[in-house]
Design a protein around this motif. Structure first.
Motif, short mmCIF file in Angstrom:
data_model
loop_
_atom_site.label_atom_id
_atom_site.label_comp_id
_atom_site.label_asym_id
_atom_site.label_seq_id
_atom_site.Cartn_x
_atom_site.Cartn_y
_atom_site.Cartn_z
N GLY A 5 41.77 51.44 43.00
CA GLY A 5 41.56 52.22 44.21
C GLY A 5 42.56 51.82 45.27
O GLY A 5 42.88 50.64 45.43
N ASN B 13 39.48 47.34 38.68
CA ASN B 13 38.49 47.20 37.61
C ASN B 13 39.25 47.20 36.29
O ASN B 13 39.62 48.26 35.77
N ALA C 66 46.61 55.23 40.15
CA ALA C 66 45.57 54.69 41.04
C ALA C 66 45.05 55.82 41.92
O ALA C 66 45.81 56.73 42.28
N LEU C 67 43.77 55.76 42.24
CA LEU C 67 43.17 56.83 43.04
C LEU C 67 43.24 56.51 44.53
O LEU C 67 42.76 55.46 44.99
N PHE D 89 46.14 61.11 42.85
CA PHE D 89 46.43 60.03 41.91
C PHE D 89 47.88 59.61 42.09
O PHE D 89 48.79 60.45 42.00
N GLU E 12 37.52 49.01 33.11
CA GLU E 12 37.60 50.47 33.11
C GLU E 12 38.99 50.98 33.49
O GLU E 12 39.23 52.18 33.51
N ARG E 13 39.87 50.03 33.75
CA ARG E 13 41.24 50.35 34.15
C ARG E 13 41.25 51.35 35.32
O ARG E 13 41.88 52.41 35.25
N LYS E 14 40.59 50.95 36.37
CA LYS E 14 40.54 51.77 37.57
C LYS E 14 41.10 50.98 38.75
O LYS E 14 40.80 49.80 38.91
#
Length: 366
Positions: free
Chosen positions: A348, A341, A308-309, A299, A344-346
């Motif tokens: 990548g 996103n 962020a992942l 992360f 979903e607050r994602k």
């Protein structure tokens, strides 16, 4: 008449000129000498009366010279007559105590507020003197919060109510905490009336716990939960605030009935996700630091509060089995945003795509 007869007659006349006194009798006299601990009183008897500090008042912290002057009249109770030693022991406090018990009984029956001077600290509480009557206030009933050391209150006047009264046993017990609680509840109610959701208030950090901090907001406490201390991750409240610190907080919730207030340091205008669609749009290149490692990736904190992942498959063009094989917490990483996103607050990321683009560019140049 012989000299002996004359002397006897003179002694008889002298003795006859003195008043007769009895034990437990109330007498009036004139102060002829005062020291910090003792008063000598002319009571018209063949011996002067002695009034000690212990029998003058139940408040043993006083200096008698501050309260009595030579030449003053004083009313006392005869406690003991010792003609052999030429001493008459007097008491002032016992006269006042008899009247005091009557007054305290009325206050007890009417549940009236009283005030008195803290004379000493004893085992389990303090002694307060009122009308020369010693009143015991237990340590558990002295303040809203338990106080370990009460010596600072010696000599101070405090308010209380009588909760136990037994004149026969000379037992009087008071309670100060109940009055303080009423004042506190009133102050809390007034403070709550002026606090609403959305308000921004300057408060003072009162205490810290492992799950957050309690903040004093002009008399009422609010909870600043650890999850509301920062847009980023906080593992210990001491990372953000300390006791006694003034903080500007946002009121998130306010239950006036239950007297519960939830606070936050996460102000909306400082939300790192504001304008995320532009800052972290797919295709953008961002730089951040490794915040934590997992088996499936790393992360990356690309902005305070935004992680962020970077999936293990996107760490490099070369095969990486474990993220920890090539990355460490705190390492700086530059990567391309491959997913955003907002719901979903994602986010990548991919380092691999940047490396592939670089390889393509180099091959074209070659």
């Amino acid at each position: 008449m012989s000299d002996l007869q004359t002397a006897v007659s003179f002694e008889e006349l002298l003795n006859a000129s003195f008043v007769e006194i009895k034990t437990r009798e109330v007498v009036k006299g004139k102060v002829i000498e005062v020291t910090p601990n003792e008063i000598i009183v002319n009571i018209g008897y063949k011996a002067d009366g002695v009034l000690t500090k212990e029998e003058y008042s139940n408040n043993q912290s006083i200096d008698l010279t501050d309260h009595v002057k030579v030449g003053e009249s004083i009313e006392t109770l005869v406690m003991r007559v010792n003609d052999r030693d030429g001493v008459v022991n007097l008491s002032r406090k016992r006269i006042l105590m008899n009247e005091g018990y009557k007054a305290i009984k009325v206050a007890y029956e009417n549940k009236e507020k009283m005030s008195g001077i803290v004379s000493e600290v004893v085992k389990g509480g303090v002694i307060v003197v009122k009308f020369e009557v010693p009143i015991f206030i237990p340590q558990s009933r002295f303040d809203i919060a338990y106080r370990e050391d009460l010596h600072q209150f010696v000599g101070q006047e405090i308010s209380f109510v009588i909760t136990e009264f037994n004149e026969r046993r000379r037992k009087v017990v008071g309670n100060r905490r109940v009055l303080l609680q009423v004042e506190h509840d009133k102050k809390v109610k007034e403070a709550l009336e002026n606090i609403n959701v959305g308000d921004r208030i300057l408060g003072t950090v009162k205490s810290l716990t492992k799950y957050g901090a309690f903040v004093d907001l002009n008399g009422v406490d609010g909870l600043l939960h650890i999850s509301e201390m920062s847009w980023g991750i906080v593992t210990n409240p001491m990372q953000v605030v300390k006791e006694g610190q003034e903080v500007n907080v946002l009121v998130k919730e306010c239950d006036k009935e239950k007297k519960k207030i939830a606070l936050s340091l996460k102000f909306p205008e400082e939300n790192p996700w504001n304008n995320a669609e532009d800052k972290f749009a797919e295709g953008n290149v961002v730089t951040g630091k490794v915040a934590r490692l997992t088996d499936f990736g790393a992360f990356i904190e690309i902005e305070k509060g935004v992680d962020a992942l970077l999936h293990v498959s996107q760490i490099s063009v070369n095969h990486v089995k474990q993220p920890a094989d090539v990355l460490s917490v705190g390492d700086e990483v530059t990567a391309k945003v491959t997913l955003l996103n907002l719901d979903e607050r994602k986010i990548g990321l991919s380092v691999k795509e940047l490396e592939l683009e670089k390889q393509q560019a180099e091959s074209q140049e070659a």
